[in-house]
Write a protein that holds these residues in place. Structure first.
Motif, PDB file in Angstrom:
ATOM      1  N   TYR A 264      50.052  61.192  32.790  1.00  0.00           N
ATOM      2  CA  TYR A 264      51.411  60.660  32.633  1.00  0.00           C
ATOM      3  C   TYR A 264      51.366  59.183  32.293  1.00  0.00           C
ATOM      4  CZ  TYR A 264      51.758  64.842  35.433  1.00  0.00           C
ATOM      5  OH  TYR A 264      51.601  66.116  35.894  1.00  0.00           O
ATOM      6  N   THR A 265      52.458  58.716  31.666  1.00  0.00           N
ATOM      7  CA  THR A 265      52.539  57.302  31.298  1.00  0.00           C
ATOM      8  C   THR A 265      53.928  56.775  31.624  1.00  0.00           C
ATOM      9  OG1 THR A 265      51.114  57.895  29.436  1.00  0.00           O
ATOM     10  CG2 THR A 265      51.990  55.666  29.457  1.00  0.00           C
ATOM     11  N   VAL A 266      53.976  55.620  32.266  1.00  0.00           N
ATOM     12  CA  VAL A 266      55.248  55.003  32.634  1.00  0.00           C
ATOM     13  C   VAL A 266      55.304  53.583  32.058  1.00  0.00           C
ATOM     14  CG1 VAL A 266      56.709  54.223  34.548  1.00  0.00           C
ATOM     15  CG2 VAL A 266      55.483  56.408  34.729  1.00  0.00           C
ATOM     16  N   PHE A 267      56.374  53.299  31.330  1.00  0.00           N
ATOM     17  CA  PHE A 267      56.562  52.005  30.675  1.00  0.00           C
ATOM     18  C   PHE A 267      57.633  51.218  31.425  1.00  0.00           C
ATOM     19  CE2 PHE A 267      54.952  55.082  27.713  1.00  0.00           C
ATOM     20  CZ  PHE A 267      53.967  54.382  27.022  1.00  0.00           C
ATOM     21  N   GLU A 268      57.416  49.915  31.570  1.00  0.00           N
ATOM     22  CA  GLU A 268      58.373  49.089  32.325  1.00  0.00           C
ATOM     23  C   GLU A 268      58.176  47.622  31.973  1.00  0.00           C
ATOM     24  OE1 GLU A 268      57.517  49.417  36.553  1.00  0.00           O
ATOM     25  OE2 GLU A 268      55.392  49.068  36.190  1.00  0.00           O
ATOM     26  N   PRO A 269      59.135  46.737  32.346  1.00  0.00           N
ATOM     27  CA  PRO A 269      58.916  45.303  32.135  1.00  0.00           C
ATOM     28  C   PRO A 269      57.672  44.839  32.901  1.00  0.00           C
ATOM     29  CG  PRO A 269      61.231  45.735  32.534  1.00  0.00           C
ATOM     30  CD  PRO A 269      60.492  47.018  32.834  1.00  0.00           C
ATOM     31  N   GLY A 270      56.932  43.898  32.327  1.00  0.00           N
ATOM     32  CA  GLY A 270      55.623  43.536  32.846  1.00  0.00           C
ATOM     33  C   GLY A 270      55.601  42.991  34.256  1.00  0.00           C
ATOM     34  N   THR A 271      56.612  42.204  34.633  1.00  0.00           N
ATOM     35  CA  THR A 271      56.577  41.599  35.963  1.00  0.00           C
ATOM     36  C   THR A 271      57.374  42.392  37.004  1.00  0.00           C
ATOM     37  OG1 THR A 271      58.316  40.097  35.241  1.00  0.00           O
ATOM     38  CG2 THR A 271      56.091  39.222  35.244  1.00  0.00           C
ATOM     39  N   ARG A 272      57.935  43.520  36.622  1.00  0.00           N
ATOM     40  CA  ARG A 272      58.559  44.461  37.565  1.00  0.00           C
ATOM     41  C   ARG A 272      59.616  43.815  38.465  1.00  0.00           C
ATOM     42  NH1 ARG A 272      52.880  47.192  39.671  1.00  0.00           N
ATOM     43  NH2 ARG A 272      52.462  48.486  37.866  1.00  0.00           N
ATOM     44  N   ASN A 273      60.501  43.013  37.884  1.00  0.00           N
ATOM     45  CA  ASN A 273      61.535  42.357  38.688  1.00  0.00           C
ATOM     46  C   ASN A 273      62.808  43.177  38.759  1.00  0.00           C
ATOM     47  OD1 ASN A 273      60.225  39.628  37.071  1.00  0.00           O
ATOM     48  ND2 ASN A 273      60.174  39.775  39.280  1.00  0.00           N
ATOM     49  N   THR A 274      63.556  42.945  39.823  1.00  0.00           N
ATOM     50  CA  THR A 274      64.851  43.595  39.981  1.00  0.00           C
ATOM     51  C   THR A 274      65.962  42.747  39.358  1.00  0.00           C
ATOM     52  OG1 THR A 274      63.979  44.290  42.110  1.00  0.00           O
ATOM     53  CG2 THR A 274      66.280  44.803  41.669  1.00  0.00           C
ATOM     54  N   GLY A 275      65.853  41.439  39.514  1.00  0.00           N
ATOM     55  CA  GLY A 275      66.869  40.544  38.952  1.00  0.00           C
ATOM     56  C   GLY A 275      68.239  40.714  39.591  1.00  0.00           C
ATOM     57  N   THR A 276      68.264  40.909  40.899  1.00  0.00           N
ATOM     58  CA  THR A 276      69.526  41.145  41.615  1.00  0.00           C
ATOM     59  C   THR A 276      70.544  40.033  41.371  1.00  0.00           C
ATOM     60  OG1 THR A 276      68.131  42.106  43.321  1.00  0.00           O
ATOM     61  CG2 THR A 276      70.450  41.793  43.887  1.00  0.00           C
ATOM     62  N   SER A 277      70.066  38.787  41.390  1.00  0.00           N
ATOM     63  CA  SER A 277      71.007  37.659  41.317  1.00  0.00           C
ATOM     64  C   SER A 277      71.619  37.486  39.932  1.00  0.00           C
ATOM     65  CB  SER A 277      70.299  36.368  41.746  1.00  0.00           C
ATOM     66  OG  SER A 277      69.171  36.166  40.922  1.00  0.00           O
ATOM     67  N   ILE A 278      71.032  38.081  38.900  1.00  0.00           N
ATOM     68  CA  ILE A 278      71.604  37.916  37.548  1.00  0.00           C
ATOM     69  C   ILE A 278      72.232  39.214  37.030  1.00  0.00           C
ATOM     70  CG2 ILE A 278      70.131  35.968  36.870  1.00  0.00           C
ATOM     71  CD1 ILE A 278      68.385  38.022  35.320  1.00  0.00           C
ATOM     72  N   ALA A 279      72.258  40.252  37.860  1.00  0.00           N
ATOM     73  CA  ALA A 279      72.788  41.549  37.401  1.00  0.00           C
ATOM     74  C   ALA A 279      74.270  41.475  37.071  1.00  0.00           C
ATOM     75  CB  ALA A 279      72.544  42.612  38.476  1.00  0.00           C
ATOM     76  N   GLY A 280      74.660  42.160  36.011  1.00  0.00           N
ATOM     77  CA  GLY A 280      76.082  42.287  35.651  1.00  0.00           C
ATOM     78  C   GLY A 280      76.698  41.018  35.095  1.00  0.00           C
ATOM     79  N   LYS A 281      75.890  40.013  34.740  1.00  0.00           N
ATOM     80  CA  LYS A 281      76.439  38.732  34.279  1.00  0.00           C
ATOM     81  C   LYS A 281      76.228  38.494  32.782  1.00  0.00           C
ATOM     82  CE  LYS A 281      76.053  36.421  38.728  1.00  0.00           C
ATOM     83  NZ  LYS A 281      75.216  35.559  39.564  1.00  0.00           N
ATOM     84  N   ASN A 282      75.658  39.486  32.108  1.00  0.00           N
ATOM     85  CA  ASN A 282      75.432  39.341  30.676  1.00  0.00           C
ATOM     86  C   ASN A 282      74.484  38.179  30.354  1.00  0.00           C
ATOM     87  OD1 ASN A 282      75.779  40.019  27.983  1.00  0.00           O
ATOM     88  ND2 ASN A 282      77.712  38.906  27.732  1.00  0.00           N
ATOM     89  N   VAL A 283      73.544  37.918  31.259  1.00  0.00           N
ATOM     90  CA  VAL A 283      72.578  36.835  31.013  1.00  0.00           C
ATOM     91  C   VAL A 283      71.118  37.305  31.016  1.00  0.00           C
ATOM     92  CG1 VAL A 283      74.078  34.995  31.900  1.00  0.00           C
ATOM     93  CG2 VAL A 283      72.465  36.138  33.452  1.00  0.00           C
ATOM     94  N   ALA A 284      70.872  38.507  31.521  1.00  0.00           N
ATOM     95  CA  ALA A 284      69.477  38.990  31.602  1.00  0.00           C
ATOM     96  C   ALA A 284      68.879  39.100  30.210  1.00  0.00           C
ATOM     97  CB  ALA A 284      69.434  40.350  32.289  1.00  0.00           C
ATOM     98  N   ASN A 285      67.630  38.772  30.108  1.00  0.00           N
ATOM     99  CA  ASN A 285      66.927  38.909  28.833  1.00  0.00           C
ATOM    100  C   ASN A 285      66.593  40.394  28.600  1.00  0.00           C
ATOM    101  OD1 ASN A 285      65.262  38.734  26.617  1.00  0.00           O
ATOM    102  ND2 ASN A 285      64.170  36.929  27.355  1.00  0.00           N
ATOM    103  N   PRO A 286      67.110  40.970  27.519  1.00  0.00           N
ATOM    104  CA  PRO A 286      66.874  42.404  27.292  1.00  0.00           C
ATOM    105  C   PRO A 286      65.513  42.714  26.671  1.00  0.00           C
ATOM    106  CG  PRO A 286      68.286  41.526  25.562  1.00  0.00           C
ATOM    107  CD  PRO A 286      67.996  40.378  26.493  1.00  0.00           C
TER     108      PRO A 286
END
Ligand code: ADP
Ligand code: MG
Length: 353
Positions: A264-286
């Motif tokens: 199996y193979t799982v792909f994800e952002p490299g640093t595995r962050n949740t980014g709770t403090s920036i969620a829903g603010k239209n600022v996260a880097n996609p």
């Protein structure tokens, strides 16, 4: 060397179904951008969305997610949260990797010329043991006020991750593998990891092998990163080194990582962050999640779509359309819209000729 190829499951009509685990924080919004980009580019991939309740005290959702990945072979993943502190409910991110035996994490850290980063022209591949070491989740309070935590290193897992690193180096024209460890203090556990990598290295006479203590490695990465080529390391040191290098290149929002096992193979952002403090603010880097999606397309054999999306990402970064983590002022939306614009240009020109 036993050649292991992870074969994505064949799907009806040339389409692939992939498990999508949005996770918490910015995960869901990043996944919505991936879906939008895929739809726009006409990518023949369908997602099976699986949400995992962070508050649940059982592993019902997690088991469902694992079953889904076993069926589909491939997943795209955000960071999953585990709020429960009940004994027996382990970190779901760790449990998922262990259950699927995703024994290697690969993070290819290449500088983007258009990003104003602390270090330029970096090209380092971090190959990390992904299922044991300090992440064995064997902790207990033996007597009040005394906690013991077991770090497990096995020769079999050390060997297969070392083989992966050297085989990767050989196939990708890399010159050097550096084993990163703390064998001067943890003589048995890290000693085994180091000795195993030295033994495997003997089968690859054309590749230089050296080793470095983790603390010195962190200093060298910051002050003289160009000496590194392929870095081979254990689970926790891999997490630290990955974050150091991502920080040098532009932070948590850029690079993608791959988790491989034999099946199996799982792909994800490299640093595995949740980014709770920036969620829903239209600022996260996609970008990091989109890069993970591009890696996934290459893995599935959809190279054409992968390169169209990759080019659109690169053009957007080079144009200086950056979210604030990269020092820019663009919103997530503006970055995604610009990527869509480049996909449109690329696909229209192709249809025309
Ligand atoms: P949190 O503790 O808020 O969940 P993390 O530990 O998950 O944050 O992330 C570490 C840092 O990286 C935070 O400052 C977070 O805002 C930032 N970060 C993570 N992912 C992204 C992203 N995609 N875009 C911008 N910043 C990000
Ligand atoms: Mg965090």
């Amino acid at each position: 060397v036993k050649k292991v190829k992870t074969i994505p499951k064949a799907q009806y009509g040339g389409r692939h179904t992939v498990t999508m685990l949005p996770g918490a924080g910015i995960g869901p919004e990043l996944m919505s951008y991936v879906k939008e980009v895929f739809k726009y580019a006409g990518v023949p991939v369908d997602f099976e969305d699986v949400d995992i309740d962070p508050i649940a005290d059982d592993n019902v959702d997690l088991d469902y997610a694992i079953t889904s990945i076993r069926r589909n072979g491939v997943a795209l993943k955000g960071n999953i949260e585990t709020h429960s502190t009940e004994a027996g409910v382990m970190s779901r991110n760790v449990a998922l990797r262990n259950e699927l035996d995703l024994y290697v994490n690969v993070l290819h850290c290449v500088s983007y010329p258009g990003v104003n980063s602390r270090q330029k022209n970096i090209d380092i591949v971090i190959v990390r043991q992904n299922t044991e070491g300090e992440y064995s989740m064997l902790e207990h309070e033996s007597v009040y006020g005394v906690v013991e935590s077991m770090k497990v290193i096995t020769s079999s897992n050390s060997e297969r991750v070392a083989r992966y690193a050297f085989e990767y180096a050989k196939r990708n024209g890399r010159k050097k593998v550096t084993t990163v460890h703390k064998a001067n203090i943890m003589k048995l556990s890290d000693g085994l990891f180091l000795e195993t990598s030295r033994r495997v290295a003997k089968n690859y006479p054309d590749i230089i092998h050296n080793d470095m203590i983790i603390d010195n490695c962190c200093m060298q990465l910051v002050s003289n990163p160009h000496q590194f080529d392929v870095v081979l390391t254990t689970n926790l040191y891999g997490a630290i080194v990955s974050n150091v290098v991502c920080g040098l290149l532009g932070g948590a929002g850029l690079l993608a990582g791959k988790n491989y096992g034999d099946h199996y193979t799982v792909f994800e952002p490299g640093t595995r962050n949740t980014g709770t403090s920036i969620a829903g603010k239209n600022v996260a880097n996609p970008i990091a999640m989109l890069n993970a999606a591009v890696d996934m397309l290459r893995h599935l054999g959809h190279k054409h779509y992968a390169s169209i999306i990759q080019n659109a990402i690169n053009k957007t970064i080079n144009q200086g359309i950056h979210t604030r983590d990269l020092g820019g002022s663009a919103t997530s939306r503006e970055v995604v819209d610009n990527i869509l614009k480049h996909i449109k240009i690329a696909t229209t020109t192709e249809n025309f000729y």
